[in-house]
Design a protein around this motif. Structure first.
Motif, PDB file in Angstrom:
ATOM      1  N   ILE A 127       0.831  -1.200   0.000  1.00 21.39           N
ATOM      2  CA  ILE A 127       0.000   0.000   0.000  1.00 21.39           C
ATOM      3  C   ILE A 127       0.869   1.254   0.000  1.00 21.39           C
ATOM      4  O   ILE A 127       0.568   2.233  -0.695  1.00 21.39           O
ATOM      5  CB  ILE A 127      -0.969  -0.019   1.203  1.00 21.39           C
ATOM      6  CG1 ILE A 127      -1.981  -1.170   1.036  1.00 21.39           C
ATOM      7  CG2 ILE A 127      -1.708   1.306   1.336  1.00 21.39           C
ATOM      8  CD1 ILE A 127      -2.813  -1.442   2.278  1.00 21.39           C
ATOM      9  N   ILE A 128       1.949   1.238   0.770  1.00 22.89           N
ATOM     10  CA  ILE A 128       2.876   2.385   0.768  1.00 22.89           C
ATOM     11  C   ILE A 128       3.421   2.614  -0.641  1.00 22.89           C
ATOM     12  O   ILE A 128       3.490   3.748  -1.128  1.00 22.89           O
ATOM     13  CB  ILE A 128       4.031   2.141   1.753  1.00 22.89           C
ATOM     14  CG1 ILE A 128       3.525   2.244   3.190  1.00 22.89           C
ATOM     15  CG2 ILE A 128       5.168   3.145   1.522  1.00 22.89           C
ATOM     16  CD1 ILE A 128       4.541   1.819   4.225  1.00 22.89           C
ATOM     17  N   THR A 129       3.804   1.545  -1.320  1.00 18.09           N
ATOM     18  CA  THR A 129       4.364   1.666  -2.665  1.00 18.09           C
ATOM     19  C   THR A 129       3.347   2.236  -3.644  1.00 18.09           C
ATOM     20  O   THR A 129       3.700   2.947  -4.587  1.00 18.09           O
ATOM     21  CB  THR A 129       4.852   0.287  -3.152  1.00 18.09           C
ATOM     22  OG1 THR A 129       5.780  -0.235  -2.201  1.00 18.09           O
ATOM     23  CG2 THR A 129       5.552   0.398  -4.495  1.00 18.09           C
ATOM     24  N   ILE A 141       9.337   4.667   3.114  1.00 15.07           N
ATOM     25  CA  ILE A 141       9.879   3.346   3.449  1.00 15.07           C
ATOM     26  C   ILE A 141      10.850   3.454   4.619  1.00 15.07           C
ATOM     27  O   ILE A 141      10.941   2.561   5.465  1.00 15.07           O
ATOM     28  CB  ILE A 141      10.547   2.707   2.216  1.00 15.07           C
ATOM     29  CG1 ILE A 141       9.471   2.315   1.198  1.00 15.07           C
ATOM     30  CG2 ILE A 141      11.369   1.492   2.598  1.00 15.07           C
ATOM     31  CD1 ILE A 141      10.016   1.757  -0.099  1.00 15.07           C
ATOM     32  N   GLY A 142      11.588   4.571   4.687  1.00 12.13           N
ATOM     33  CA  GLY A 142      12.475   4.782   5.829  1.00 12.13           C
ATOM     34  C   GLY A 142      11.708   4.835   7.141  1.00 12.13           C
ATOM     35  O   GLY A 142      12.128   4.262   8.155  1.00 12.13           O
ATOM     36  N   ILE A 143      10.550   5.519   7.130  1.00 11.42           N
ATOM     37  CA  ILE A 143       9.705   5.570   8.335  1.00 11.42           C
ATOM     38  C   ILE A 143       9.145   4.190   8.641  1.00 11.42           C
ATOM     39  O   ILE A 143       9.108   3.752   9.801  1.00 11.42           O
ATOM     40  CB  ILE A 143       8.577   6.596   8.135  1.00 11.42           C
ATOM     41  CG1 ILE A 143       9.176   8.005   8.007  1.00 11.42           C
ATOM     42  CG2 ILE A 143       7.574   6.541   9.285  1.00 11.42           C
ATOM     43  CD1 ILE A 143       8.171   9.068   7.615  1.00 11.42           C
ATOM     44  N   TRP A 144       8.718   3.478   7.597  1.00 14.67           N
ATOM     45  CA  TRP A 144       8.196   2.112   7.756  1.00 14.67           C
ATOM     46  C   TRP A 144       9.267   1.210   8.378  1.00 14.67           C
ATOM     47  O   TRP A 144       9.009   0.471   9.328  1.00 14.67           O
ATOM     48  CB  TRP A 144       7.772   1.588   6.390  1.00 14.67           C
ATOM     49  CG  TRP A 144       7.274   0.182   6.334  1.00 14.67           C
ATOM     50  CD1 TRP A 144       5.994  -0.248   6.458  1.00 14.67           C
ATOM     51  CD2 TRP A 144       8.066  -0.998   6.101  1.00 14.67           C
ATOM     52  NE1 TRP A 144       5.939  -1.623   6.328  1.00 14.67           N
ATOM     53  CE2 TRP A 144       7.190  -2.097   6.111  1.00 14.67           C
ATOM     54  CE3 TRP A 144       9.423  -1.216   5.898  1.00 14.67           C
ATOM     55  CZ2 TRP A 144       7.634  -3.400   5.920  1.00 14.67           C
ATOM     56  CZ3 TRP A 144       9.864  -2.512   5.713  1.00 14.67           C
ATOM     57  CH2 TRP A 144       8.976  -3.591   5.714  1.00 14.67           C
ATOM     58  N   ALA A 145      10.483   1.284   7.836  1.00 19.66           N
ATOM     59  CA  ALA A 145      11.579   0.465   8.367  1.00 19.66           C
ATOM     60  C   ALA A 145      11.937   0.882   9.784  1.00 19.66           C
ATOM     61  O   ALA A 145      12.282   0.049  10.629  1.00 19.66           O
ATOM     62  CB  ALA A 145      12.800   0.579   7.458  1.00 19.66           C
ATOM     63  N   VAL A 377      20.727  -0.266   7.521  1.00 17.48           N
ATOM     64  CA  VAL A 377      20.654  -1.429   6.642  1.00 17.48           C
ATOM     65  C   VAL A 377      19.247  -1.580   6.069  1.00 17.48           C
ATOM     66  O   VAL A 377      19.063  -1.703   4.851  1.00 17.48           O
ATOM     67  CB  VAL A 377      21.053  -2.719   7.386  1.00 17.48           C
ATOM     68  CG1 VAL A 377      20.776  -3.954   6.517  1.00 17.48           C
ATOM     69  CG2 VAL A 377      22.519  -2.672   7.770  1.00 17.48           C
ATOM     70  N   MET A 378      18.229  -1.540   6.931  1.00 18.02           N
ATOM     71  CA  MET A 378      16.874  -1.848   6.485  1.00 18.02           C
ATOM     72  C   MET A 378      16.338  -0.899   5.417  1.00 18.02           C
ATOM     73  O   MET A 378      15.830  -1.347   4.383  1.00 18.02           O
ATOM     74  CB  MET A 378      15.925  -1.899   7.681  1.00 18.02           C
ATOM     75  CG  MET A 378      16.071  -3.145   8.514  1.00 18.02           C
ATOM     76  SD  MET A 378      14.744  -3.285   9.711  1.00 18.02           S
ATOM     77  CE  MET A 378      13.316  -3.369   8.651  1.00 18.02           C
ATOM     78  N   PRO A 379      16.375   0.430   5.605  1.00 11.07           N
ATOM     79  CA  PRO A 379      15.784   1.307   4.579  1.00 11.07           C
ATOM     80  C   PRO A 379      16.420   1.166   3.194  1.00 11.07           C
ATOM     81  O   PRO A 379      15.698   1.011   2.202  1.00 11.07           O
ATOM     82  CB  PRO A 379      15.974   2.710   5.171  1.00 11.07           C
ATOM     83  CG  PRO A 379      16.029   2.491   6.647  1.00 11.07           C
ATOM     84  CD  PRO A 379      16.757   1.191   6.812  1.00 11.07           C
ATOM     85  N   PRO A 380      17.779   1.192   3.060  1.00 11.52           N
ATOM     86  CA  PRO A 380      18.329   1.081   1.710  1.00 11.52           C
ATOM     87  C   PRO A 380      18.073  -0.269   1.047  1.00 11.52           C
ATOM     88  O   PRO A 380      17.812  -0.326  -0.153  1.00 11.52           O
ATOM     89  CB  PRO A 380      19.835   1.328   1.900  1.00 11.52           C
ATOM     90  CG  PRO A 380      20.098   1.140   3.350  1.00 11.52           C
ATOM     91  CD  PRO A 380      18.834   1.493   4.051  1.00 11.52           C
ATOM     92  N   VAL A 381      18.125  -1.368   1.818  1.00 13.54           N
ATOM     93  CA  VAL A 381      17.888  -2.662   1.176  1.00 13.54           C
ATOM     94  C   VAL A 381      16.414  -2.830   0.834  1.00 13.54           C
ATOM     95  O   VAL A 381      16.066  -3.421  -0.194  1.00 13.54           O
ATOM     96  CB  VAL A 381      18.384  -3.839   2.054  1.00 13.54           C
ATOM     97  CG1 VAL A 381      19.866  -3.753   2.283  1.00 13.54           C
ATOM     98  CG2 VAL A 381      17.641  -3.923   3.374  1.00 13.54           C
TER      99      VAL A 381
END
Length: 521
Positions: A127-129, A141-145, A377-381
């Motif tokens: 849904i974010i995408t 996505i950074g906030i999500w991660a 790690v999480m946001p960029p990957v």
């Protein structure tokens, strides 16, 4: 819901999705601080070390096995519909877990929670995408991660507060009111979306993945429990699980509608990003598992105090996760991710300096460094995974990302937990031989069991408690060394194979097709 309304509400939608994600991830980490209580035969269920590992892995394995399928189901039936349904299942399973009367009931209830969580997780990222345009997607996505990292950290604190005032089941019961509020907000705020050309389901692939992962995990956990790895009871399940997983990969590469599309890994952005996140969480999950026992059993901290010790991890996640997108724009995902994994490796190596009497501020520094690394790690990957796919395959990308993480968590707990159990039992072998059979079995199962036996021995219990503490600390150091090597291996994988900024800029732009138009937002 018209596109203009969605755009006006996009940050509120992100808030609701983050809340639903928070409760799903929170439940896994909130359990860590309650493990010692659940192992207590008087205050909890008297669970053994192996049963405690299964209470975590029954959730993560079902979660991982069904993530991709629920990504496809969400693409087909509607992501909002599947999201709300998954939240309701998660709430019912939370009630069942809270009132479980035996370790076996808890394990099965946790498996049901995994089913609900598998329905929730891929829909949030899908849904974010669909809601956010590419210019804002990396930040979202950074906030999500960051929410994932925050949940990892605040779970132990929340669990400690609950256990200080209520019984162990309260760590699951807390989910219910949050789920009710989240479901109501979703009904009014979250738009419905679906893939106009969804794939078909793959029941055989789902079955093979779950059977393979469960068999492999069972063999690994049995090896740790028994302290003997070259026996048929251990090697049999491990080899059978590996064989079934190989059959799963072969099947997925040949079926037209796979449950887990292995062909997507031809894109280096996808394959390296998934490898990075898997290695990161494999290394970190086992450390979180044994650190709870170290803080409560070896150092004598209360559940609340041990939960508070993880706050530096939360602070690092809150500070660095929202800033990771800017770091990626400046230095590139390759550099940021490699440095993040290296920091995780440094932190895991730091656990080898922690002993039975080390000042607790040292542990706080280690957690902060680990949180800083994982936040980068999480946001960029995650962005690498999602950017490698067109929008209509957002569910598949989300599922791949989260499947890798959940499988890594399950394997990390199983492998590193078994390393701790094997080394601990081996170091304590001579001391256990002096105990009666029942006490020997209880003390050999876990450090919590050893302290329970020592308490029953009265003054003489010191002769067991201190060697048990020393054995557990040594086991923790060995497991930390393994975890550190894995994290540094992840950094090397990223440096060697993840595309850099110049490589991405030089890559030919994909030509949009009608099927790649955004699914109806």
């Amino acid at each position: 819901m018209d596109p203009q309304t969605v755009q006006r509400r996009r940050w509120a939608i992100l808030g609701v999705l983050t809340l639903s994600l928070l409760v799903v991830v929170l439940d896994n980490t909130i359990l860590n601080v309650a493990l010692k209580t659940i192992a207590d035969p008087h205050k909890g269920l008297g669970a053994t070390q192996g049963q405690l590992e299964w209470s975590i892995n029954s959730y993560t394995l079902v979660f991982a096995g069904l993530l991709f399928t629920f990504g496809v189901i969400g693409d087909r039936l509607g992501r909002k519909r599947v999201l709300v349904g998954g939240m309701l299942v998660f709430g019912v399973a939370s009630l069942a877990s809270a009132y479980a009367q035996s370790p076996e009931q808890l394990i099965w209830a946790r498996a049901l929670m995994g089913l609900g969580g598998a329905a929730v997780m891929p829909q949030t990222l899908s849904i974010i995408t669909n809601v956010f345009e590419p210019a804002e997607r990396a930040r979202a996505i950074g906030i999500w991660a960051g929410a994932v990292g925050l949940a990892v950290a605040i779970g132990p604190v929340t669990g400690g507060l609950l256990l200080a005032h209520f019984w162990w089941g309260s760590v699951f019961l807390i989910n219910v009111p949050i789920i009710v509020v989240s479901a109501l907000l979703m009904a009014f705020l979250v738009p419905e979306s679906r893939n106009p050309l969804p794939g078909r389901l793959d029941p055989l692939g789902v079955l093979l993945s779950i059977v393979g992962l469960v068999a492999l995990s069972y063999g690994i956990i049995q090896g740790g429990d028994k302290g003997a790895w070259l026996t048929p009871a251990v090697l049999g399940p491990i080899l059978a699980g590996a064989a079934v997983l190989a059959l799963f990969v072969w099947h997925e590469a040949r079926t037209p509608d796979p449950a887990f599309d292995v062909k997507l890994f031809r894109d280096p952005r996808m394959s390296v990003a998934v490898a990075a996140i898997a290695l990161c969480f494999f290394a970190a999950s086992g450390v979180f598992f044994f650190s709870a026992f170290y803080m409560q059993s070896v150092r004598g901290l209360s559940p609340l105090e041990s939960g508070a010790m993880v706050l530096p991890f939360a602070a690092a996640q809150l500070f660095f996760s929202p800033r990771s997108a800017a770091m990626v724009r400046r230095f590139g995902a390759k550099a940021v991710c490699a440095v993040g994994l290296a920091l995780v490796g440094v932190a895991l190596g730091g656990f080898m300096t922690v002993g039975a009497h080390t000042p607790l501020w040292v542990l706080g520094v280690v957690f902060f460094v680990q949180g800083t690394g994982m936040a980068n790690v999480m946001p960029p990957v995650t962005e690498s995974v999602m950017s490698a796919l067109p929008r209509e395959k957002a569910g598949a990308g989300s599922a791949i990302n989260n499947t890798a993480r959940q499988v890594a968590v399950a394997m990390g707990v199983a492998v590193l937990g078994s390393v701790v159990a094997s080394v601990y039992r081996g170091d304590l072998h001579d001391r256990l031989a002096e105990l009666p059979p029942a006490a020997r079995e209880a003390a050999g199962q876990s450090i919590a069991g050893a302290h329970a036996v020592a308490d029953r021995m009265g003054a003489a219990g010191t002769s067991l408690a201190e060697p048990a503490n020393a054995a557990f600390v040594h086991a923790m150091h060995v497991s930390s060394l393994v975890a550190m090597i894995i994290a540094f291996a992840g950094a090397l994988v990223v440096l060697r194979w993840m595309p850099g900024r110049q490589e991405r800029d030089d890559a030919p732009a994909a030509t949009p097709t009608p099927e790649q138009e955004p699914a109806g937002v």
